[in-house]
Design an enzyme around this catalytic site. Structure first.
Site, PDB file in Angstrom:
ATOM      1  N   HIS B 214      -2.436   1.701  -5.250  1.00 32.50           N
ATOM      2  CA  HIS B 214      -3.096   1.296  -4.004  1.00 32.50           C
ATOM      3  C   HIS B 214      -4.476   0.753  -4.361  1.00 32.50           C
ATOM      4  O   HIS B 214      -5.060   1.152  -5.371  1.00 32.50           O
ATOM      5  CB  HIS B 214      -3.211   2.488  -3.036  1.00 32.50           C
ATOM      6  CG  HIS B 214      -1.915   2.776  -2.326  1.00 32.50           C
ATOM      7  ND1 HIS B 214      -1.805   2.866  -0.961  1.00 32.50           N
ATOM      8  CD2 HIS B 214      -0.664   2.965  -2.803  1.00 32.50           C
ATOM      9  CE1 HIS B 214      -0.551   3.119  -0.620  1.00 32.50           C
ATOM     10  NE2 HIS B 214       0.164   3.187  -1.724  1.00 32.50           N
ATOM     11  N   CYS B 245      -2.780   5.388   3.751  1.00 37.80           N
ATOM     12  CA  CYS B 245      -2.444   6.810   3.746  1.00 37.80           C
ATOM     13  C   CYS B 245      -3.115   7.429   4.955  1.00 37.80           C
ATOM     14  O   CYS B 245      -4.325   7.306   5.126  1.00 37.80           O
ATOM     15  CB  CYS B 245      -2.936   7.482   2.467  1.00 37.80           C
ATOM     16  SG  CYS B 245      -2.624   9.258   2.465  1.00 37.80           S
TER      17      CYS B 245
END
Lengths: 327, 327
Positions: B214, B245
């Site tokens: 990420h 997230c």
């Protein structure tokens, strides 16, 4: 990269360019008072160098029309070098009158980009900058040359390595202290960076080499990693990732200083930069420029900034006795 | 990195996770029809694998409540592997009924993250996933395990390499085909990535290793570079850089597929992905999700997308005869 902290306490010099390369691209005029306050705050962060302003014509870059006032009124930290951009003889005179530590000359590695930025051929730029260098040698200012578009030109595309090396040679012969390889519009990619860095270091071991990346296509930190791998120790960066290029619409700015320092610190490199103080400054930038900054860290926080578990789960988690396989 | 194109035609497998990891984090429900159209477009781009959806409870992830309908109605390209996320036995049964190519199991390397995501201890997850693996072995589906928070946990911080290696061992013993090391909240940094990749490859040479980054703190492409340096050939990525997230506010999404493919292609790696088609898809995403995407390339264009010189300068430039030094 053989161990987890390949940095091994290696010192990396971070050169903050937000007050010049960042602010010159902003639509709003940041007041002289705010500029001075910003630079004074940056001066306490542990940077090796700060690019304060640009002694270009106020008509060309109105955002930095207060160059003298800023340069004369900042509180100088003796541990920091104060550099300014100097495009021509007139700029050199103005800069020397302000007792700068370094003059950062500029020209482009690509003919069309040089003409667009400076309205002259590269050949004419080399000649004119030679006169600037002669003038500066009468002062105590160190001399650096920033070579724009060294990794590609937004109008022409590829720029030959041989062209970059030949241009550097002209300035090495004139005994500048350093050269900055600028990826002005974010066209550099890691293997290209490694290749050019290796050749420049090999051919010009006497020069202080700085890498100046923009994050236009997301590769700025990957390029930084490639340069580190070739032994490069100096990087320009702008707090908040400010900056850009008027000829490349949609392009984002300079590599973000706090993102770079964060990565380098995790890898065990020593930058001397206080990341907490820098993040405070970055988070205050929207107040000065009227919009959010593109850098990641001001939004996401540092790796070490942990988050709380959802409160509804925390008690259950504490009461959960792991059963089953042995881990 | 010894030459300018270290890729040397090395094949890199790009696994597109936007339809699952990207869309599951969006506030809007993308219609089943639009999902199918998106996956059909992605199927024509040259990906090695596409993660289509997740067979979790529709209550847990309403954005993917149409898992069966999507999986059964996409047009499958025989050159692409179609993977789905499978959290438990019920999910495995639903997935097998759809004739998936791969089941992607998931658990977390950190106790608190595993509990938050899956409401059980890691020990219980290992046991439960063993049952899932047994069930799947009766089908033709390949089995992969995605290990979340493998580079750090947003609640606990560091996760020991030894913990990650021990968890992988449990699944290697159960003969899964592959393991994905997931940097779920963007805590990985390049030297850490290199270290963990080296150890996993050394201890588990039989496993297919995927890296899943990420870009939370801007390091995703730098981490990709570090993994490439350790011989990793498989990467997850999401078109547009979608994802995120829920437990790490402010975090940006998955590494952006087009940014990654762009860098890899410039470096001489072969991904098989058609960047032009992918950019078209990425530029159409805001229509589906109602906001801009975080990736760079959709905004900035490829390195090879040149810009025109300002018209007022172009004629002057053409008439400019370089004079002065010889370059």
């Amino acid at each position: 990269m053989q161990q987890r902290n390949p940095g091994g306490d290696r010192q990396i010099f971070i050169q903050e360019v937000c007050p010049r390369d960042g602010l010159q691209n902003e639509a709003v005029f940041v007041s002289t008072e705010d500029k001075i306050a910003l630079i004074n705050q940056l001066s306490a962060c542990g940077f090796a160098k700060i690019e304060v302003t640009s002694f270009t014509s106020p008509k060309a870059i109105p955002a930095l029309k207060d160059a003298e006032e800023v340069m004369k009124n900042i509180r100088r930290n003796p541990a920091v070098e104060y550099s300014v951009l100097v495009p021509n003889l007139r700029g050199a005179e103005r800069a020397m009158a302000c007792l700068i530590d370094e003059a950062n000359l500029v020209m482009s590695a690509s003919a069309s980009h040089n003409f667009t930025n400076l309205r002259m051929s590269r050949e004419a730029s080399v000649e004119q900058l030679s006169l600037v260098i002669n003038a500066l040698k009468g002062s105590s200012a160190a001399i650096n040359l920033s070579l724009s578009a060294a990794f590609g030109c937004p109008f022409e595309g590829d720029v030959a390595e041989a062209t970059v090396l030949r241009l550097i040679e002209h300035f090495a012969l004139r005994e500048v202290r350093g050269i900055t390889l600028c990826d002005t519009t974010g066209m550099a990619y890691p293997s290209q960076v490694a290749s050019l860095c290796r050749q420049v270091k090999q051919q010009f071991p006497q020069l202080e080499i700085t890498l100046h990346f923009h994050d236009t296509r997301g590769m700025a930190l990957a390029n930084t990693l490639a340069a580190l791998g070739e032994g490069i120790n100096r990087f320009d960066a702008a707090t908040g990732g400010l900056g850009g290029c008027p000829y490349a619409p949609g392009a984002s700015g300079n590599v973000c200083t706090e993102d770079m320092v964060h990565m380098l610190t995790l890898m065990g490199y020593q930058t001397g930069v206080n990341l907490e103080s820098l993040l405070e400054i970055s988070r205050d930038l929207p107040r000065l420029i009227g919009h959010n900054v593109p850098g990641s860290l001001a939004r996401a926080g540092m790796r070490s900034d942990l988050h709380p578990m959802p409160a509804s789960l925390e008690q259950q988690f504490k009461g959960c006795v792991p059963a089953g396989v042995q881990l």
